[in-house]
Design a protein around this motif. Structure first.
Motif, PDB file in Angstrom:
ATOM      1  N   GLN A  33       0.805  -1.213   0.000  1.00  0.00           N
ATOM      2  CA  GLN A  33       0.000   0.000   0.000  1.00  0.00           C
ATOM      3  C   GLN A  33       0.843   1.270   0.000  1.00  0.00           C
ATOM      4  O   GLN A  33       0.302   2.357  -0.224  1.00  0.00           O
ATOM      5  CB  GLN A  33      -0.931   0.008   1.215  1.00  0.00           C
ATOM      6  CG  GLN A  33      -1.942  -1.122   1.189  1.00  0.00           C
ATOM      7  CD  GLN A  33      -2.951  -1.020   2.317  1.00  0.00           C
ATOM      8  OE1 GLN A  33      -3.184   0.044   2.859  1.00  0.00           O
ATOM      9  NE2 GLN A  33      -3.553  -2.146   2.670  1.00  0.00           N
TER      10      GLN A  33
ATOM     11  N   LYS B 109      -0.744   4.931  -1.548  1.00  0.00           N
ATOM     12  CA  LYS B 109      -0.971   5.988  -0.571  1.00  0.00           C
ATOM     13  C   LYS B 109       0.219   6.947  -0.620  1.00  0.00           C
ATOM     14  O   LYS B 109       1.276   6.603  -1.131  1.00  0.00           O
ATOM     15  CB  LYS B 109      -1.129   5.408   0.834  1.00  0.00           C
ATOM     16  CG  LYS B 109      -2.344   4.501   0.981  1.00  0.00           C
ATOM     17  CD  LYS B 109      -2.448   3.980   2.398  1.00  0.00           C
ATOM     18  CE  LYS B 109      -3.671   3.099   2.568  1.00  0.00           C
ATOM     19  NZ  LYS B 109      -3.789   2.566   3.948  1.00  0.00           N
TER      20      LYS B 109
ATOM     21  N   TRP C 153      -8.090  -6.531  -0.476  1.00  0.00           N
ATOM     22  CA  TRP C 153      -6.982  -5.643  -0.850  1.00  0.00           C
ATOM     23  C   TRP C 153      -7.280  -4.972  -2.188  1.00  0.00           C
ATOM     24  O   TRP C 153      -7.069  -3.775  -2.350  1.00  0.00           O
ATOM     25  CB  TRP C 153      -5.684  -6.426  -0.960  1.00  0.00           C
ATOM     26  CG  TRP C 153      -5.284  -7.186   0.257  1.00  0.00           C
ATOM     27  CD1 TRP C 153      -5.829  -7.092   1.502  1.00  0.00           C
ATOM     28  CD2 TRP C 153      -4.253  -8.172   0.343  1.00  0.00           C
ATOM     29  NE1 TRP C 153      -5.199  -7.957   2.350  1.00  0.00           N
ATOM     30  CE2 TRP C 153      -4.236  -8.639   1.683  1.00  0.00           C
ATOM     31  CE3 TRP C 153      -3.356  -8.704  -0.564  1.00  0.00           C
ATOM     32  CZ2 TRP C 153      -3.334  -9.603   2.109  1.00  0.00           C
ATOM     33  CZ3 TRP C 153      -2.457  -9.665  -0.148  1.00  0.00           C
ATOM     34  CH2 TRP C 153      -2.445 -10.110   1.185  1.00  0.00           C
TER      35      TRP C 153
ATOM     36  N   VAL D 224      -7.838  -0.852  -2.969  1.00  0.00           N
ATOM     37  CA  VAL D 224      -7.079  -0.083  -3.955  1.00  0.00           C
ATOM     38  C   VAL D 224      -8.012   0.525  -4.995  1.00  0.00           C
ATOM     39  O   VAL D 224      -7.834   1.673  -5.419  1.00  0.00           O
ATOM     40  CB  VAL D 224      -6.026  -0.984  -4.632  1.00  0.00           C
ATOM     41  CG1 VAL D 224      -5.345  -0.249  -5.767  1.00  0.00           C
ATOM     42  CG2 VAL D 224      -4.990  -1.433  -3.612  1.00  0.00           C
TER      43      VAL D 224
END
Length: 427
Positions: free
Chosen positions: A347, A351, A385, A389
């Protein structure tokens, strides 16, 4: 002079008042000290309680907000969390959820990095185990949580966490890169091309190349060069994947304002391809003409004999050109799926990454290598997941047309593929 003498009762009264004043002052000082001790103890109790709650929140619900399982280890002090919980009580789902890989893959990774990361104990303190250093780095890459929060979870200082992340990323690039991130050799080109043709129906293709913008926080230096055409700060990842969705070439050192064609022409991929690295010996025939193997790219790249892109959308496209565009778009889907799985695992790539700009390229490279390691070991990517996203996906900048001249001979190669694909479609 009897009148000048002070009466004895008055002296005794003064002495009593002085002694009482001194006693009151001593009592007040002791009371003040006790109040300070009480406040310090209360503050320490509050911080310890907050620290335990923070540890439980992170270790218990990082990736699955709907997970309401109760665990005994959620009440253990964070200093013992790694030794007593992770290594002894974590189940297979916990390893995959927290570290984005199975325990077997984790131990394989630690074994490969031990030669570089192992430290000796000193007179002041014992050295951190390799497994704990790797776990700290994986936690950072997988969650993008601040260094201080990770330090509270693993029982170490913020600077130690930063050092672990830096050393592990450099170690992954140095020790695992040559084995898990390398272009296909001359003997592997035929196998790579055969995989693309069997799975995607595109012959003579050994890879798909494209770019992904990784968001970063505002750097301390020049921010203009990191602002992409979509208006946010980024570092560009140029990746080339095979038919299995694994990277075999990565370039991650250019700021977000750099054009895709400029990145390509200044990368090792361009030098290798123009130098004949994609040419089998002898060249394989297509429609009776010997051709080298090639890559597929976006409109942002210049058309080359070894790099094809689709025709611009138009109502004047011939049936062969339409068949070429449809097959190329379908084949390029492997790159989009790979980027999605890459960001879902790590991630820190979708991010805003608050690491120093000197570490971001190494971190991106390490994530790509770890992606290949997980794919080789068949570690799963959880649906939640991918959904996370997809919900928080940053709008990627629109690709601009290359300003460099395209190879005239490439159009003839592309026309040959149009004829071949149209012939397959008619059959």
């Amino acid at each position: 002079m009897a009148g000048d003498e002070v009466p004895r009762p008055l002296i005794l009264l003064l002495m009593y008042l002085l002694m009482k004043r001194r006693k009151d002052m001593n009592d007040a000082e002791a009371k003040r000290r006790n109040e300070v001790r009480r406040r310090i103890a209360h503050r320490q109790h509050f911080l310890q309680r907050q620290r335990r709650m923070l540890m439980m929140l992170i270790a218990y619900s990082t990736s699955c907000p709907c997970n309401h399982r109760t665990r005994v280890w959620t009440t253990i002090k964070c200093s013992d969390w790694w030794e007593r919980v992770v290594m002894n009580e974590f189940q297979p789902h916990d390893w995959l959820e927290k570290f984005r890989m199975s325990k077997d893959t984790f131990l394989f990774l630690c074994g490969k990095l031990k030669a570089r990361l192992a430290k000796r104990d000193t007179h002041l303190r014992p050295a951190l185990p390799v497994e704990k250093r790797v776990a700290v780095a994986l936690w950072r890459l997988a969650t993008n949580v601040e260094y201080g929060t990770i330090g509270a979870l693993f029982g170490m200082g913020r600077s130690t966490v930063c050092k672990c992340v830096r050393e592990v990323c450099h170690g992954i690039a140095a020790l695992l890169g040559p084995a898990f991130l390398r272009p296909p050799g001359l003997q592997e080109l035929d196998e790579a091309a055969g995989l693309f043709e069997r799975r995607w129906g595109f012959p003579h293709c050994v890879g798909v190349v494209g770019s992904l913008h990784v968001p970063i926080v505002t750097p301390s230096g020049n921010t203009a060069c990191y602002r992409n055409s979509a208006g946010w700060l980024s570092v560009v990842l140029q990746g080339t994947v095979n038919g299995l969705g694994q990277f075999w070439d990565v370039c991650s050192c250019f700021p977000g304002s750099t054009e895709d064609s400029v990145i390509l022409q200044n990368s090792t991929l361009w030098a290798a391809a123009t130098g004949g690295a994609l040419s089998p010996q002898p060249p394989r025939p297509l429609m009776g003409r010997p051709l080298q193997y090639l890559l597929l790219g976006t409109e942002a790249y210049p058309l080359q004999t070894w790099l094809l892109k689709r025709y611009p959308p138009s109502q004047r496209l011939t049936p062969g050109q339409q068949a070429f565009n449809e097959r190329l778009n379908r084949t390029r889907g492997i790159l989009d799926a790979t980027f999605l799985r890459l960001k879902a695992r790590w991630q820190c790539l979708h991010k805003h990454n608050d690491c120093g700009l000197d570490l971001v390229p190494s971190m991106i490279l390490a994530c790509c290598i770890l992606h290949n390691v997980c794919e080789v070991h068949r570690d799963s990517v959880l649906d939640e997941w991918l959904e996370e996203v997809s919900r928080h996906r940053c709008p990627q900048p629109c690709a601009s047309l290359p300003v460099t001249a395209e190879d005239p001979a490439a159009e003839e190669v592309r026309s040959l593929f149009c004829e071949h694909l149209l012939q397959q479609q008619n059959e």
